[in-house]
Design an enzyme around this catalytic site. Structure first.
Site, short mmCIF file in Angstrom:
data_model
loop_
_atom_site.label_atom_id
_atom_site.label_comp_id
_atom_site.label_asym_id
_atom_site.label_seq_id
_atom_site.Cartn_x
_atom_site.Cartn_y
_atom_site.Cartn_z
N LYS A 197 5.08 -34.01 -32.60
CA LYS A 197 4.96 -32.59 -32.91
C LYS A 197 3.73 -32.36 -33.78
O LYS A 197 3.48 -33.12 -34.73
CB LYS A 197 6.23 -32.11 -33.63
CG LYS A 197 6.26 -30.63 -33.94
CD LYS A 197 7.59 -30.27 -34.60
CE LYS A 197 7.70 -28.80 -34.93
NZ LYS A 197 9.00 -28.45 -35.53
N SER A 244 11.25 -24.79 -33.44
CA SER A 244 9.80 -24.85 -33.40
C SER A 244 9.26 -26.10 -32.71
O SER A 244 8.06 -26.21 -32.47
CB SER A 244 9.26 -24.81 -34.84
OG SER A 244 9.72 -25.93 -35.58
N SER A 280 15.30 -26.19 -35.32
CA SER A 280 14.09 -26.49 -34.56
C SER A 280 14.12 -27.77 -33.74
O SER A 280 13.17 -28.06 -33.01
CB SER A 280 12.88 -26.52 -35.50
OG SER A 280 12.64 -25.24 -36.03
#
Length: 452
Positions: free
Chosen positions: A87, A158, A182
């Site tokens: 990420k 996210s 997330s």
């Protein structure tokens, strides 16, 4: 809504676990495996947009080094030759880390985040940086990732790109983070396994600081065993992260293949936000609880849990205001309306409300742990329903909030499919520090649902 097929990780040659074995036994080289994954990227990345930065050449060099080490008989790690996604809020010394916002475009860290460093030490190949929402909050980031099951729907956030990349078969696993929902929410929307460990299990050194009282590193994976394999090798004590305590890492990969020693009992909790689940999800969970029979008992959470969503918001927005202060001051006009509003609300939080909300975490978590003295896990939705249509809204995290606030380990299990053909996960939550037990429960639940 129907039950969908899922796996603990023993049946797919492309799982991380199987790939480690195949490389070790000489069935395939790391370079050959990498090219197979890159071919999958080429098939769908133009549509899905899972990656903020794809490091093809660098990954190929890493694979060549891995193959040379094996030919020479050099020691190899537990993730030797396995491509992973990272990420884009984890620092990487050889790739940009841009946080999903133009405000950090071109940012080049000098060092890896601790978690990335640990995975590299085990031979993992970093294929690139997966897309994140804007500063890991609610608004889609620069890339605007789509759901692989239907590109007109959000993948969640996210950890948008990590979930989408795994769902599309670009990598067997990828790193994510969770401050609210997330990891669990995008895992549910994209139909992959999502694992958020107990708070403090994995170091956050070198990861974007959003709300340190809540921030947790997690994993998105194609299988339960893969989630355990990746996560357990990041569970090394790091004194720079004050949330961590020296402790032995659980063998999550082994736990993913084990079953509870006695007949399990789960507590089905609708939570105070049950009315936010759509009717299809409510009906599906009722049917699931009924099908599991005596293994499930429906319980109500104590009244004190009713205020957790408010306290979580107080902590998160106050800490976001503090940690994103410089971004707000130098580029508020480049932030989304939702993030500006969060920061501005956070600036107005009273100290007494923040302190009370922080102090309540330990007390309420202890109550939850006490309830789990009588049950093996909480059973609850991972999300209110399937992934919402459109790309401007990453969906509600409301069914994750309680467990994130309390720092309890959680798994999203890809067990259901909505009438629109999109996946939705079943969430299991365990007692703090009892992550291996949670993995055994997930393995049991998959078998119970599939009739195995």
């Amino acid at each position: 809504m129907s039950s969908g097929a899922t796996s603990t990780g023993t049946d797919s040659d492309s799982s991380a676990t199987a790939l480690v074995r195949r490389i070790a036994e000489g069935e395939i080289t790391a370079s050959e495996a990498l090219e197979a994954y890159l071919a999958r990227v080429d098939e769908s990345e133009e549509t899905i947009r899972a990656w903020d930065h794809l490091a093809r050449d660098n990954a190929r060099k890493q694979a060549e080094i891995a193959d040379k080490a094996r030919r020479q008989g050099a020691p190899v790690g537990a993730l030797h030759g396995v491509p992973l996604g990272v990420k884009d809020i984890f620092d990487t010394f050889d790739m940009p880390t841009q946080y999903g916002t133009p405000l950090h475009q071109g940012r080049r860290p000098r060092e890896d985040a601790f978690a990335v460093e640990r995975l590299r030490s085990q031979g993992a190949i970093m294929l690139g940086k997966t897309s994140t929402t804007e500063l890991a909050t609610y608004a889609p980031g620069v890339t605007k990732t789509r759901n692989p099951h239907n590109p007109e729907h959000t993948p969640g956030g996210s950890s948008s790109g990590s979930a989408a990349a795994v769902a599309a078969g670009h990598v067997p696993a990828a790193l994510g983070t969770q401050t609210n929902g997330s990891v669990i929410r995008p895992a549910s929307f994209c139909g992959v396994w999502g694992y958020k460990p107990s708070f403090g299990a994995i170091s956050r050194t070198g990861v974007l600081r959003q709300a340190p009282a809540l921030d947790q590193v997690g994993v998105l994976a194609a299988t339960l065993r893969d989630a355990g394999l990746v996560a357990q090798h990041m569970m090394v004590h790091d004194g720079r992260d004050s949330a961590m305590r020296p402790r032995a890492a659980p063998d999550l990969q082994a736990a993913a293949d084990e079953l509870p020693p006695v007949t399990p009992l789960m507590a089905f909790v609708k939570t105070p936000v049950w009315d936010q689940a759509d009717s299809e999800t409510q009906e599906a969970f009722g049917e699931l609880a009924q099908a599991l029979g005596e293994a499930v008992t429906e319980i109500a959470l104590p009244d004190s849990f009713a205020h957790i969503h408010t306290m979580h918001k107080t902590v998160m927005e106050a800490e976001i205001a503090r940690n994103y202060h410089r971004d707000y001051e130098r580029g508020a006009d480049q932030l989304s309306d939702s993030l500006r509003s969060q920061i501005e609300r956070g600036r107005e939080v009273k100290a007494i409300d923040y302190i009370r909300s922080i102090e309540s975490i330990g007390a309420l978590a202890a109550i939850a742990d006490e309830i789990l003295n009588d049950y093996d896990a909480f059973l609850t939705p991972a999300a209110p329903g399937t992934a919402p249509h459109g790309l401007e809204n990453t969906g509600s995290a409301t069914f994750c909030t309680i467990w994130t606030y309390l720092g309890m380990p959680a798994l999203s299990i890809p067990l259901m499919t909505g009438s629109n053909g999109l996946p939705i996960g079943v969430q299991l939550v365990g007692a703090r520090g009892d992550d291996a037990r949670l993995f055994r429960m997930a393995n049991w639940l998959v078998g119970a649902v599939s009739g195995g």
